[in-house]
Design an enzyme around this catalytic site. Sequence first.
Site, mmCIF file in Angstrom:
data_model
loop_
_atom_site.group_PDB
_atom_site.id
_atom_site.type_symbol
_atom_site.label_atom_id
_atom_site.label_comp_id
_atom_site.label_asym_id
_atom_site.label_seq_id
_atom_site.Cartn_x
_atom_site.Cartn_y
_atom_site.Cartn_z
ATOM 1 N N LYS A 95 0.892 -1.185 0.096
ATOM 2 C CA LYS A 95 0.124 -0.090 -0.218
ATOM 3 C C LYS A 95 0.842 1.368 -0.027
ATOM 4 O O LYS A 95 0.472 2.320 0.907
ATOM 5 C CB LYS A 95 -0.895 0.004 1.210
HETATM 6 O O1 LIG Z 1 -8.939 -3.157 1.878
HETATM 7 C C1 LIG Z 1 -8.020 -3.816 2.166
HETATM 8 C C2 LIG Z 1 -7.030 -4.070 1.743
HETATM 9 C C3 LIG Z 1 -6.152 -4.908 2.289
HETATM 10 N N1 LIG Z 1 -6.299 -5.846 3.275
HETATM 11 C C4 LIG Z 1 -5.175 -6.799 3.444
HETATM 12 O O2 LIG Z 1 -5.768 -8.308 3.248
HETATM 13 C C5 LIG Z 1 -5.348 -9.149 4.267
HETATM 14 C C6 LIG Z 1 -6.793 -9.522 5.005
HETATM 15 O O3 LIG Z 1 -6.492 -10.389 5.902
HETATM 16 P P1 LIG Z 1 -7.558 -11.396 6.706
HETATM 17 O O4 LIG Z 1 -6.925 -11.952 7.675
HETATM 18 O O5 LIG Z 1 -7.969 -12.407 5.611
HETATM 19 O O6 LIG Z 1 -8.655 -10.477 7.254
HETATM 20 C C7 LIG Z 1 -4.679 -7.967 5.172
HETATM 21 O O7 LIG Z 1 -3.145 -8.588 4.848
HETATM 22 C C8 LIG Z 1 -4.884 -6.849 5.066
HETATM 23 O O8 LIG Z 1 -3.556 -5.892 5.180
HETATM 24 C C9 LIG Z 1 -7.531 -5.783 3.900
HETATM 25 O O9 LIG Z 1 -8.026 -6.431 4.587
HETATM 26 N N2 LIG Z 1 -8.375 -4.821 3.105
#
Ligand SMILES: O=c1ccn([C@@H]2O[C@H](COP(=O)(O)O)[C@@H](O)[C@H]2O)c(=O)[nH]1
Length: 273
Positions: A95
């Site tokens: 990001k």
């Molecule tokens: O909008 C967003 C962008 C990035 N993320 C990232 O995705 C994963 C989600 O992890 P989970 O454990 O499946 O919830 C994490 O690396 C976030 O930094 C997001 O959640 N939302």
Amino acid sequence: MTFINKLSAAWAANDSLLCVGLDPDMAKLPAQFQNDPQGIYHFCREIIDATADLACSFKPQIAYFAALGAEDQLEKICRYVRDNYPHMPVILDAKRGDIGATARQYAREAYDRYGADAVTVNPYMGSDSVEPYMEWSERGVIILCRTSNAGGSDLQFLNVDGKPLYQHVARLVADKWNANGQCALVVGATFPEELAQVRAIVGDMPLLVPGIGAQGGDIEATVKSGRTYDGTGMMINSSRAILYAAPQAGEDFAAAARRVALETRDAINRHRA
Ligand SMILES: O=c1ccn([C@@H]2O[C@H](COP(=O)(O)O)[C@@H](O)[C@H]2O)c(=O)[nH]1
């Protein structure tokens, strides 16, 4: 091979839209990895081996490595995927967003240091902050559009000329920033109506869709809102729900991760047609 070609091939090869997120939280790793100086690498390697035939991509989140000074292990993980699963795209979730000169260093970090096929980028600083990534013309640039967190609405839902800001981002990327044809957008599974709006704006541009699993997004609504005409178009990410799948009796962490990845892939596939 371009990012988009590699992703399209992975969708087909594994019949999967699942993106396995690599977010190794030391406190949650099995004990044998907590006592190992290369424990993050060894844990992620086992997760990769357990899920590589069920996914369309891997998404390491850089914060989990950088916080522990474990960037060397992130490099090794990216190399491990390249060497052993060369058809699988690696998306570095970083990001990033900064002025052009600094953005060029972030692009070098993502594409040269880690060899990522694509990197996530924040659009807030505008076109000159994103242009340096486009110099790697075959790599992917995945731009935040409608993020999965509730607070994303603070800015992304602001009404600008009659439309929410996230729709302007989708339009800008589709019409102007995607000259190389290697852009994608981040849209949260927690907002299926917005996912459908973005799909209508961007045609068949791929979407990185986090928010199922630990964040509770609905898989059916996500797939029906975000799929393309051919039932692809998404990398639907799940991290914690797979990495830390509660083991059933006698099941080790990698087997549990595989079980949940398989269930998730199949749940996604039920709604692709
Ligand atoms: O909008 C967003 C962008 C990035 N993320 C990232 O995705 C994963 C989600 O992890 P989970 O454990 O499946 O919830 C994490 O690396 C976030 O930094 C997001 O959640 N939302």
